[in-house]
Design an enzyme around this catalytic site. Structure first.
Site, mmCIF file in Angstrom:
data_model
loop_
_atom_site.group_PDB
_atom_site.id
_atom_site.type_symbol
_atom_site.label_atom_id
_atom_site.label_comp_id
_atom_site.label_asym_id
_atom_site.label_seq_id
_atom_site.Cartn_x
_atom_site.Cartn_y
_atom_site.Cartn_z
ATOM 1 N N ARG A 225 0.801 -1.216 0.000
ATOM 2 C CA ARG A 225 0.000 0.000 0.000
ATOM 3 C C ARG A 225 0.842 1.279 0.000
ATOM 4 N NH1 ARG A 225 -2.240 -3.660 -1.308
ATOM 5 N NH2 ARG A 225 -4.236 -4.516 -0.623
ATOM 6 N N SER A 275 -11.509 0.441 2.031
ATOM 7 C CA SER A 275 -10.909 -0.166 3.226
ATOM 8 C C SER A 275 -10.226 0.898 4.080
ATOM 9 C CB SER A 275 -9.894 -1.238 2.829
ATOM 10 O OG SER A 275 -10.527 -2.300 2.151
ATOM 11 N N GLU A 345 -5.168 2.653 6.200
ATOM 12 C CA GLU A 345 -4.948 2.703 4.757
ATOM 13 C C GLU A 345 -5.538 4.010 4.209
ATOM 14 O OE1 GLU A 345 -6.509 0.148 0.920
ATOM 15 O OE2 GLU A 345 -5.699 -0.938 2.636
#
Length: 353
Positions: A225, A275, A345
């Protein structure tokens, strides 16, 4: 009852500066309350911004970020700029001085503070949407591959479906990722074990000096990520992808299956950012949150989704503060119960209390 257009006018009025000499500002601690919501007025700071008049695109002052984020929350941006072309972007980066610039795409994976974002928000949502026709070649092994140049403003869902028409495989799992390719490149977006970094050949960006540069795959580092560039900052405008030729029916079947799972398991009917937490190694954030008994947990107008625990939804009147409180509560409870630190995130932007 006021209808929505009138509500928008009143809310916008709460943030308007009426003197054209006011060009930069800081948030005060005393908010106004309009239609039951708190809005923060900004104290004026003088700054020469005449160069804004040279831009061909649109410049708005005190634009509410709630209009531009998938969570539908966020206070005003000092300057919200919709550039018309690359020259506008170069002009902004070269003349901004010490003003911070926040690059905004589709507004997903983003939580903007109720106090808003100081400086410049550069909205590139409507730019860089061109996808060039794939160029096919054959490796010495006989395998057929293709390179395709894609504008950073292309939505991920559209990109995956476009590539499927040419039977190109490699990113079918990313069809459900909200947002555009540019954001996906910056955060090395992924799903089900696939990451966009797997297929990147090079990335073109406008650096902080306003110069266009192309970075090869070897100059980039892809982490979970996160993509690490040789120098920070800049604006991604294009990426070249390299994909393999596959079976068209199998590719379409994988896309359909992923979209079906997404409809069943994700809260698509309510505003959300995607998310919220990264998955810890060997586990999933959603499972940890659900096991901690936090599915459905709410503060104000925000709640942990009952459909998927790694999503926080805006139930209609949520503030950014509500959502951040839920994030911090989830992190605290999961840490107490499992010893695991959940990392966010979602990107937190703006001025927070």
């Amino acid at each position: 009852m006021l209808n929505d257009p009138w509500k928008s006018r009143l809310i916008r009025y709460a943030h308007m500066n009426h003197g054209h000499s006011v060009h930069f500002s800081t948030v005060t601690d005393v908010p106004k309350t309009i239609l039951g919501k708190k809005f923060y007025k900004r104290n004026a700071m003088t700054r020469s911004m005449k160069w804004l008049d040279t831009l061909q695109g649109e410049v708005r002052q005190n634009e509410l970020m709630s209009r531009h984020t998938s969570l539908c929350v966020g206070g005003p941006a000092d300057y919200f700029i919709v550039p018309k072309n690359i020259e506008d972007i170069k002009n902004i980066l070269r003349n901004r001085g010490d003003l911070p610039v926040f690059v905004l795409g589709e507004g997903t994976n983003l939580l903007v503070a109720d106090r808003g974002i100081p400086g410049i928000v550069l909205s590139v949502k409507e730019m860089f949407k061109i996808i060039q026709t794939p160029v096919f070649s054959r490796l010495t092994s006989g395998e057929e591959v293709a390179s395709v140049r894609v504008g950073a403003g292309t939505k991920m869902s559209y990109l995956v479906k476009y590539l499927a028409k040419y039977s190109l495989t490699g990113i079918e799992d990313l069809v459900g990722i909200p947002g555009s390719l540019g954001g996906a490149v910056v955060m090395n977006a992924g799903a089900d074990g696939t990451e966009i970094g797997d297929v990147i050949r090079n990335v073109t960006r406008i650096n902080d000096d306003g110069e266009v540069e192309t970075l090869s795959r070897d100059e980039l580092t892809f982490r979970y990520r996160k993509t690490i560039f040789p120098t920070p900052g800049g604006i991604v405008i294009e990426a070249e992808l390299k994909l393999k030729k596959g079976d068209h029916l199998e590719i379409q079947k994988a896309i359909d299956a992923h979209l079906d799972r997404r409809r069943q398991k994700q809260p698509l009917t309510l505003p959300n950012s995607g998310s919220v937490f990264k998955n810890p190694e060997g586990d999933t954030a959603g499972r940890l949150i659900e096991e901690a008994g936090l599915k459905g947990f709410s503060i104000g107008g925000a709640a942990v989704s009952i459909k998927h625990a790694n999503f926080i939804v805006n139930q209609g009147e949520a503030t950014a503060h509500d959502i951040r409180e839920i994030i911090e509560t989830v992190q605290k409870v999961v840490k107490e119960k499992t010893g695991i630190d959940l990392e966010t995130e979602v990107v937190l932007a703006g001025e927070w209390d």
